[in-house]
Scaffold this motif. Sequence first.
Motif, PDB file in Angstrom:
ATOM      1  N   VAL A  29       0.818  -1.217   0.000  1.00 13.40           N
ATOM      2  CA  VAL A  29       0.000   0.000   0.000  1.00 13.40           C
ATOM      3  C   VAL A  29       0.852   1.268   0.000  1.00 13.40           C
ATOM      4  O   VAL A  29       0.474   2.270  -0.620  1.00 13.40           O
ATOM      5  N   ALA A  30       2.007   1.236   0.660  1.00 16.87           N
ATOM      6  CA  ALA A  30       2.847   2.440   0.722  1.00 16.87           C
ATOM      7  C   ALA A  30       3.369   2.790  -0.671  1.00 16.87           C
ATOM      8  O   ALA A  30       3.267   3.939  -1.122  1.00 16.87           O
ATOM      9  N   GLU A  49       7.312  -4.571  -8.337  1.00 16.16           N
ATOM     10  CA  GLU A  49       6.919  -5.432  -7.214  1.00 16.16           C
ATOM     11  C   GLU A  49       7.471  -6.828  -7.463  1.00 16.16           C
ATOM     12  O   GLU A  49       7.215  -7.433  -8.511  1.00 16.16           O
ATOM     13  N   ARG A  50       8.159  -7.330  -6.473  1.00 18.87           N
ATOM     14  CA  ARG A  50       8.813  -8.634  -6.601  1.00 18.87           C
ATOM     15  C   ARG A  50       7.809  -9.792  -6.719  1.00 18.87           C
ATOM     16  O   ARG A  50       7.992 -10.723  -7.481  1.00 18.87           O
ATOM     17  N   LEU A  57       1.463  -6.880   2.382  1.00 25.04           N
ATOM     18  CA  LEU A  57       0.850  -7.473   3.577  1.00 25.04           C
ATOM     19  C   LEU A  57      -0.669  -7.322   3.603  1.00 25.04           C
ATOM     20  O   LEU A  57      -1.304  -7.747   4.562  1.00 25.04           O
ATOM     21  N   ALA A  73      -3.677  -7.441   6.983  1.00 27.17           N
ATOM     22  CA  ALA A  73      -4.547  -6.477   7.665  1.00 27.17           C
ATOM     23  C   ALA A  73      -6.010  -6.864   7.461  1.00 27.17           C
ATOM     24  O   ALA A  73      -6.408  -7.240   6.365  1.00 27.17           O
ATOM     25  N   ASP A  74      -6.806  -6.787   8.535  1.00 28.65           N
ATOM     26  CA  ASP A  74      -8.235  -7.102   8.365  1.00 28.65           C
ATOM     27  C   ASP A  74      -9.126  -5.874   8.565  1.00 28.65           C
ATOM     28  O   ASP A  74     -10.329  -5.931   8.383  1.00 28.65           O
ATOM     29  N   GLY A  75      -8.529  -4.750   8.937  1.00 31.48           N
ATOM     30  CA  GLY A  75      -9.304  -3.529   9.100  1.00 31.48           C
ATOM     31  C   GLY A  75      -8.339  -2.361   9.133  1.00 31.48           C
ATOM     32  O   GLY A  75      -7.119  -2.546   9.050  1.00 31.48           O
ATOM     33  N   ASP A 259      11.920  -8.060  -9.370  1.00 30.77           N
ATOM     34  CA  ASP A 259      12.672  -8.054  -8.116  1.00 30.77           C
ATOM     35  C   ASP A 259      13.899  -7.156  -8.271  1.00 30.77           C
ATOM     36  O   ASP A 259      14.752  -7.424  -9.129  1.00 30.77           O
ATOM     37  N   VAL A 260      13.989  -6.128  -7.467  1.00 31.47           N
ATOM     38  CA  VAL A 260      15.148  -5.236  -7.560  1.00 31.47           C
ATOM     39  C   VAL A 260      16.313  -5.842  -6.777  1.00 31.47           C
ATOM     40  O   VAL A 260      16.184  -6.148  -5.587  1.00 31.47           O
ATOM     41  N   ASN A 445       5.921   0.814   6.607  1.00 34.29           N
ATOM     42  CA  ASN A 445       5.316   0.662   7.936  1.00 34.29           C
ATOM     43  C   ASN A 445       6.293   0.853   9.096  1.00 34.29           C
ATOM     44  O   ASN A 445       5.934   0.583  10.239  1.00 34.29           O
ATOM     45  N   VAL A 450       2.588   1.005  12.273  1.00 31.33           N
ATOM     46  CA  VAL A 450       2.546  -0.225  11.456  1.00 31.33           C
ATOM     47  C   VAL A 450       1.274  -0.350  10.636  1.00 31.33           C
ATOM     48  O   VAL A 450       1.207  -1.164   9.717  1.00 31.33           O
ATOM     49  N   VAL A 452      -2.156   0.251   8.192  1.00 30.57           N
ATOM     50  CA  VAL A 452      -2.333   0.564   6.776  1.00 30.57           C
ATOM     51  C   VAL A 452      -2.409   2.072   6.523  1.00 30.57           C
ATOM     52  O   VAL A 452      -1.694   2.584   5.655  1.00 30.57           O
TER      53      VAL A 452
HETATM   54  C1  LIG Z   1      -0.752 -10.522  10.232  1.00 29.62           C
HETATM   55  C2  LIG Z   1      -0.861  -9.045  10.052  1.00 29.62           C
HETATM   56  C3  LIG Z   1      -2.028  -8.394  10.425  1.00 29.62           C
HETATM   57  C4  LIG Z   1      -2.145  -7.014  10.246  1.00 29.62           C
HETATM   58  N1  LIG Z   1      -3.304  -6.405  10.584  1.00 29.62           N
HETATM   59  C5  LIG Z   1      -3.463  -5.086  10.348  1.00 29.62           C
HETATM   60  C6  LIG Z   1      -4.741  -4.474  10.546  1.00 29.62           C
HETATM   61  O1  LIG Z   1      -5.723  -5.120  10.888  1.00 29.62           O
HETATM   62  N2  LIG Z   1      -4.831  -3.134  10.304  1.00 29.62           N
HETATM   63  C7  LIG Z   1      -3.776  -2.400   9.856  1.00 29.62           C
HETATM   64  O2  LIG Z   1      -3.940  -1.184   9.651  1.00 29.62           O
HETATM   65  N3  LIG Z   1      -2.559  -2.964   9.636  1.00 29.62           N
HETATM   66  C8  LIG Z   1      -2.393  -4.297   9.852  1.00 29.62           C
HETATM   67  N4  LIG Z   1      -1.195  -4.884   9.587  1.00 29.62           N
HETATM   68  C9  LIG Z   1      -0.063  -4.062   9.136  1.00 29.62           C
HETATM   69  C10 LIG Z   1      -0.166  -3.617   7.664  1.00 29.62           C
HETATM   70  O3  LIG Z   1      -0.816  -4.595   6.890  1.00 29.62           O
HETATM   71  C11 LIG Z   1       1.223  -3.385   7.083  1.00 29.62           C
HETATM   72  O4  LIG Z   1       2.075  -2.737   7.972  1.00 29.62           O
HETATM   73  C12 LIG Z   1       1.132  -2.564   5.782  1.00 29.62           C
HETATM   74  O5  LIG Z   1       0.256  -3.185   4.886  1.00 29.62           O
HETATM   75  C13 LIG Z   1       2.533  -2.394   5.219  1.00 29.62           C
HETATM   76  O6  LIG Z   1       2.471  -1.869   3.922  1.00 29.62           O
HETATM   77  P1  LIG Z   1       3.824  -1.502   3.156  1.00 29.62           P
HETATM   78  O7  LIG Z   1       3.439  -1.118   1.795  1.00 29.62           O
HETATM   79  O8  LIG Z   1       4.596  -0.552   3.986  1.00 29.62           O
HETATM   80  O9  LIG Z   1       4.696  -2.837   3.152  1.00 29.62           O
HETATM   81  P2  LIG Z   1       4.443  -4.268   2.517  1.00 29.62           P
HETATM   82  O10 LIG Z   1       3.012  -4.596   2.470  1.00 29.62           O
HETATM   83  O11 LIG Z   1       5.369  -5.190   3.230  1.00 29.62           O
HETATM   84  O12 LIG Z   1       4.925  -4.089   0.998  1.00 29.62           O
HETATM   85  C14 LIG Z   1       6.275  -4.118   0.628  1.00 29.62           C
HETATM   86  C15 LIG Z   1       6.345  -4.725  -0.765  1.00 29.62           C
HETATM   87  O13 LIG Z   1       7.683  -4.632  -1.259  1.00 29.62           O
HETATM   88  C16 LIG Z   1       7.932  -5.789  -2.024  1.00 29.62           C
HETATM   89  N5  LIG Z   1       9.389  -5.951  -2.153  1.00 29.62           N
HETATM   90  C17 LIG Z   1      10.274  -6.252  -1.176  1.00 29.62           C
HETATM   91  N6  LIG Z   1      11.527  -6.296  -1.675  1.00 29.62           N
HETATM   92  C18 LIG Z   1      11.428  -6.012  -3.001  1.00 29.62           C
HETATM   93  C19 LIG Z   1      12.381  -5.897  -4.046  1.00 29.62           C
HETATM   94  N7  LIG Z   1      13.702  -6.107  -3.830  1.00 29.62           N
HETATM   95  N8  LIG Z   1      11.943  -5.589  -5.303  1.00 29.62           N
HETATM   96  C20 LIG Z   1      10.632  -5.379  -5.544  1.00 29.62           C
HETATM   97  N9  LIG Z   1       9.679  -5.479  -4.571  1.00 29.62           N
HETATM   98  C21 LIG Z   1      10.073  -5.793  -3.315  1.00 29.62           C
HETATM   99  C22 LIG Z   1       7.271  -6.882  -1.233  1.00 29.62           C
HETATM  100  O14 LIG Z   1       7.050  -8.046  -2.036  1.00 29.62           O
HETATM  101  C23 LIG Z   1       5.985  -6.194  -0.775  1.00 29.62           C
HETATM  102  O15 LIG Z   1       4.917  -6.416  -1.671  1.00 29.62           O
HETATM  103  C24 LIG Z   1      -1.052  -6.270   9.738  1.00 29.62           C
HETATM  104  C25 LIG Z   1       0.118  -6.925   9.369  1.00 29.62           C
HETATM  105  C26 LIG Z   1       0.228  -8.291   9.515  1.00 29.62           C
HETATM  106  C27 LIG Z   1       1.486  -8.990   9.101  1.00 29.62           C
END
Ligand SMILES: Cc1cc2nc3c(=O)[nH]c(=O)nc-3n(C[C@H](O)[C@H](O)[C@H](O)COP(=O)(O)OP(=O)(O)OC[C@H]3O[C@@H](n4cnc5c(N)ncnc54)[C@H](O)[C@@H]3O)c2cc1C
Length: 470
Positions: A29-30, A49-50, A57, A73-75, A259-260, A445, A450, A452
């Motif tokens: 999402v970020a 995206e790898r 997540l 994430a569920d909410g 994949d970078v 995150n 942490v 969404v």
């Molecule tokens: C079990 C669980 C339950 C959760 N529940 C909630 C909730 O209910 N509510 C809430 O708000 N948050 C929740 N969270 C937290 C939230 O989902 C995450 O913190 C958030 O989605 C993180 O988003 P992000 O984009 O920062 O990172 P990520 O979702 O980790 O995305 C990073 C992306 O980078 C990609 N990547 C990595 N390395 C490379 C590379 N070298 N080249 C290309 N791509 C690469 C990965 O494949 C990944 O898709 C939960 C997390 C977990 C694990």
Amino acid sequence: MVLPPRRLPRDDARMAVSEVPAVVIGGGVAGLAAAWELGARGVSATVLERAPRLGGLVESERTPEGALLEHGADGLLADKVGGFEVLAALGLDEAIVRGGRAPKRAFVTDGDALVEMPGGLFAFERRAMWTMMTSPLLSVGTKLGLLVEPLRGRPPADDETVSSFFSRRMGDEVARKLVAPMVQGVFGAAATDVGVRSVFPKLAAMERQYGSLGIALLIAKRAPRGHGLVTLGGGMESLPRALAEGGRARGARIETGKDVARLGQQGSMVRVELTDGSVLHTSRVILATGVSRAAELVAPLVPAAADVLGAIRASDAEVVSFVVPRAAIDHPLDGSGVVVAEDPARPRRTLACTFASEKWHGRAPEGTVVLRSVLRGAPELEIDELIAAAREELRVLIGLRAADGTTRVRRRRGALPVYAVAHQERVLRLNGALADDPRISVCGNYLRGVGVPDSVATGLEAARRAAPPA
Ligand SMILES: Cc1cc2nc3c(=O)[nH]c(=O)nc-3n(C[C@H](O)[C@H](O)[C@H](O)COP(=O)(O)OP(=O)(O)OC[C@H]3O[C@@H](n4cnc5c(N)ncnc54)[C@H](O)[C@@H]3O)c2cc1C
């Protein structure tokens, strides 16, 4: 107008080299929020995206029997920055779901029993003191201590652990029985490891302002109960899908299976090397991976930023979902789920279990229940051992008897960053290090929180840094 990436002459026989305006590494999402915002600023991003899917997540699945599972994430707490406003801009307002058939309350374990968690403390609600005073979880001594909480000492000058904050203000029992299981269940880290100023900034600020949490809670504005906690009808993955769609409409090129491998210098530009041998040259890179990968990637360009990122630990989580007949569970499931208190007499792997079909409307067909357990990282277990452990612990806690039904597992490595004491200073140091290289921005995150919405907000911020108004 969207221009296709400009092909440069090959700089060596094997590599396809292109020059693009901006590269976003990571399609969670970020990263997707960053690409969407870059598009609004007239910059067409290339998202790499790898994984074979977007969302990171945030991952939803509709099962053959029609249940909706959330493997991450569920909410989301939508009244934060990166919440309602973004959902509305993406046209997702109609998809917002508030609550389910269960009352808005959670349970915490006390031995093998489930006891209602005193509500309101973490949402700064006025009722918090009352719910603690009447909770069977807390002893008379702790309750008497809560009455004299305003008389306890002033806060320390520096950040401290969540555990020491609550022990100091409300007593060891509150810290151990209420706070520790909640923190472990939500943040995937021990309350003795995380810093209060990052994880509960509002509570820490309340203490500094009023000298007492009890007084601050009593005079706090009445928060609408559970107002901001929502989910999305089609599953949480509707959010990254809508961000990707919105990003593409604004000119982003979003690719999966990319994949970078490493970043490097290319004159005044950044050289982005993929594991498939292709290379991109760009003047803006937004790192939107998890924290440890971000540390590795940024190292050749801004070593000081890599040092800060490398010092942020991230924990593993095992996510096990079950779809089972309602009749196979003894517990009334009259709450959103349970967080598991540490109990030396009953060492458990489960940190929390969400009664997903009761917490949210529209998650399971009539007569079935969706349960989602999060277990502490257990790389030593095979998948069937993990499922057996989750099932056995649910048998004890909620009387789960079914051995069949749909089961899914996701093993999340390095998923949740640990916001250790003084994390905010670390983020300031990171920003300081990156100030020297405006080509590089980070989001994800490990910066604001942490959740969404916080992750989305960092993506928007990274895009603003990468493409400031002219
Ligand atoms: C079990 C669980 C339950 C959760 N529940 C909630 C909730 O209910 N509510 C809430 O708000 N948050 C929740 N969270 C937290 C939230 O989902 C995450 O913190 C958030 O989605 C993180 O988003 P992000 O984009 O920062 O990172 P990520 O979702 O980790 O995305 C990073 C992306 O980078 C990609 N990547 C990595 N390395 C490379 C590379 N070298 N080249 C290309 N791509 C690469 C990965 O494949 C990944 O898709 C939960 C997390 C977990 C694990």
